[in-house]
Design a protein around this motif. Structure first.
Motif, short mmCIF file in Angstrom:
data_model
loop_
_atom_site.label_atom_id
_atom_site.label_comp_id
_atom_site.label_asym_id
_atom_site.label_seq_id
_atom_site.Cartn_x
_atom_site.Cartn_y
_atom_site.Cartn_z
N PRO A 107 -1.92 -8.86 5.48
CA PRO A 107 -2.15 -9.06 6.91
C PRO A 107 -3.25 -8.15 7.47
CG PRO A 107 0.19 -9.08 6.45
CD PRO A 107 -0.47 -8.64 5.20
N ALA A 108 -3.18 -6.86 7.15
CA ALA A 108 -4.18 -5.93 7.66
C ALA A 108 -5.56 -6.20 7.07
CB ALA A 108 -3.76 -4.49 7.37
N VAL A 109 -5.60 -6.55 5.79
CA VAL A 109 -6.88 -6.86 5.15
C VAL A 109 -7.54 -8.05 5.83
CG1 VAL A 109 -7.94 -7.76 3.04
CG2 VAL A 109 -6.35 -5.83 2.92
N MET A 110 -6.77 -9.11 6.05
CA MET A 110 -7.35 -10.32 6.62
C MET A 110 -7.82 -10.12 8.06
SD MET A 110 -7.66 -12.45 4.28
CE MET A 110 -8.36 -13.65 5.42
N ASP A 161 -5.56 1.71 -10.55
CA ASP A 161 -4.27 1.91 -9.89
C ASP A 161 -4.45 2.15 -8.40
OD1 ASP A 161 -3.00 1.66 -12.33
OD2 ASP A 161 -2.96 3.81 -12.72
N LEU A 162 -3.52 1.59 -7.62
CA LEU A 162 -3.55 1.77 -6.17
C LEU A 162 -2.48 2.75 -5.70
CD1 LEU A 162 -4.03 -1.87 -4.80
CD2 LEU A 162 -5.68 0.01 -4.70
N THR A 163 -1.23 2.45 -5.97
CA THR A 163 -0.13 3.29 -5.49
C THR A 163 1.15 2.91 -6.20
OG1 THR A 163 0.95 4.11 -3.48
CG2 THR A 163 0.56 1.74 -3.63
N ALA A 164 2.21 3.65 -5.94
CA ALA A 164 3.53 3.37 -6.51
C ALA A 164 4.53 3.13 -5.39
CB ALA A 164 3.99 4.52 -7.40
N PRO A 280 -21.02 -9.78 -2.15
CA PRO A 280 -20.80 -8.84 -1.06
C PRO A 280 -19.51 -9.10 -0.28
CG PRO A 280 -23.11 -9.43 -1.14
CD PRO A 280 -22.41 -10.31 -2.15
N ALA A 281 -19.19 -10.38 -0.06
CA ALA A 281 -17.97 -10.70 0.69
C ALA A 281 -16.73 -10.29 -0.11
CB ALA A 281 -17.93 -12.18 1.02
N ALA A 282 -16.70 -10.61 -1.40
CA ALA A 282 -15.55 -10.26 -2.23
C ALA A 282 -15.43 -8.74 -2.37
CB ALA A 282 -15.67 -10.90 -3.61
N GLN A 283 -16.56 -8.06 -2.50
CA GLN A 283 -16.52 -6.60 -2.59
C GLN A 283 -16.02 -5.98 -1.29
OE1 GLN A 283 -17.34 -4.63 -5.46
NE2 GLN A 283 -16.19 -3.22 -4.15
N SER A 284 -16.41 -6.59 -0.16
CA SER A 284 -15.93 -6.11 1.14
C SER A 284 -14.42 -6.23 1.23
CB SER A 284 -16.60 -6.90 2.26
OG SER A 284 -16.08 -6.53 3.52
N MET A 285 -13.87 -7.35 0.77
CA MET A 285 -12.42 -7.52 0.80
C MET A 285 -11.74 -6.53 -0.13
SD MET A 285 -10.04 -10.88 0.10
CE MET A 285 -10.41 -11.62 1.70
N LEU A 286 -12.29 -6.32 -1.32
CA LEU A 286 -11.70 -5.37 -2.25
C LEU A 286 -11.72 -3.95 -1.67
CD1 LEU A 286 -10.48 -4.63 -4.95
CD2 LEU A 286 -12.77 -4.62 -5.94
N THR A 291 -8.79 0.66 0.81
CA THR A 291 -8.67 1.53 1.99
C THR A 291 -7.30 1.39 2.65
OG1 THR A 291 -11.04 1.40 2.42
CG2 THR A 291 -9.62 2.03 4.27
N ILE A 292 -6.85 0.17 2.78
CA ILE A 292 -5.60 -0.10 3.53
C ILE A 292 -4.36 0.21 2.70
CG2 ILE A 292 -4.20 -1.99 4.48
CD1 ILE A 292 -6.87 -3.18 5.50
N SER A 293 -4.43 0.04 1.39
CA SER A 293 -3.23 0.18 0.58
C SER A 293 -2.64 1.59 0.60
CB SER A 293 -3.51 -0.23 -0.87
OG SER A 293 -4.47 0.66 -1.46
#
Length: 298
Positions: A107-110, A161-164, A280-286, A291-293
């Motif tokens: 939700p926050a990403v979108m 890895d992002l988080t646990a 660029p668009a896909a990299q922006s989403m990644l 950042t948000i995770s």
């Protein structure tokens, strides 16, 4: 070999017949057949076996189809990348996400992504990492976000890895298993496992860590919706990410079982092809996902 040869071959492979493929792409069947013959001649091998019931890929055809799809996807990305670097905001991003990642991050990403890329089409696929290995390799999926895979995927797929996230045991509100306080108390309970195969998983690991045998009554699911429906339809328990208790639509759909055993954690990660840059668009989403995770996931 020309680009139209590839698109024609992919269409025939997808439809399983010259007739259906020619109708789909809008060319005469004779022209399509000639194009395929030219492709086979240029490669020096037979790609398709033609019969009354349609066409079947040969072994060489199966291998070439993988490469043809990669080429087609990279051409699409190249066109989008060129336009996006020149200030265009059109294109398409396809991301695969596990249910947990969708609830916590999507939700926050979108919201932020749509502000920056309002005209880019986004496709979100639901599932676990193992199911998207081929799609990551051929480029039909830009990247995966979610629970890390139980096994190593192809070495050309990079994992970060992002988080646990902690785990909890849940059941429906009026379940007889609500009185349980340990995994031993739940040894005879029907369990819902959030996996689709028989390899070692989080549930097996939790029981083995306590020296207990793995329960024999296990249902498997790969989607959050399936887990929630099973919890409501049968008196079962499930080992789920702790954040499911706080995020819609799962919040309020079950009750936590007060198990005191150590249940470990789930690791969330990002997976993508290591050697191929994203648009660029896909990299922006990644970048938004990364950042948000961190603040979004306890």
């Amino acid at each position: 070999m020309k680009l139209h040869h590839l698109s024609h071959f992919i269409a025939v492979a997808a439809h399983g017949s010259l007739h259906r493929a020619s109708a789909s792409i809008g060319i005469a069947q004779s022209a399509l057949s000639r194009s395929l013959s030219e492709l086979e001649a240029s490669l020096g091998t037979v790609l398709l076996e033609r019969g009354r019931r349609g066409t079947v890929l040969t072994a060489a055809g199966e291998r070439f189809l993988v490469r043809a799809r990669v080429i087609q996807e990279e051409l699409r990305r190249s066109r989008e990348e060129a336009g996006q670097h020149d200030g265009g905001h059109d294109g398409h991003v396809t991301v695969a996400m596990s249910p947990t990642a969708q609830m916590l991050i999507l939700p926050a990403v979108m919201r932020r992504f749509r502000r920056n890329w309002p005209h880019v089409q986004v496709t979100v696929l639901d599932g676990l990492a193992e199911a998207f290995e081929a799609s990551l390799l051929d480029g039909t999926v830009d990247f995966y976000v979610g629970i890390c895979p139980l096994r190593s995927l192809d070495r050309s797929i990079a994992q970060s890895d992002l988080t646990a996230i902690g785990r909890i045991v849940v059941s429906k509100a009026n379940s007889k298993w609500q009185a349980a306080s340990s995994l031993a108390d739940l040894a005879k309970a029907p369990w819902i496992r959030i996996r689709s195969d028989d390899r070692a998983d989080e549930l097996s690991e939790a029981y083995q860590a306590t020296g207990l045998p793995v329960p024999g009554s296990i249902y498997s699911a790969t989607s959050m919706l399936t887990v929630l429906l099973l919890l409501q339809s049968i008196d079962a328990v499930a080992l789920v990410p702790s954040s499911w208790a706080d995020v819609q639509p799962a919040a309020g759909a079950f009750e936590q079982v007060p198990v005191q055993d150590t249940l470990g954690s789930l690791d969330l990660c990002v997976m993508r092809r290591s050697a191929i840059p994203l648009t660029p668009a896909a990299q922006s989403m990644l970048d938004l996902v990364v950042t948000i995770s961190s603040p979004a996931v306890p």
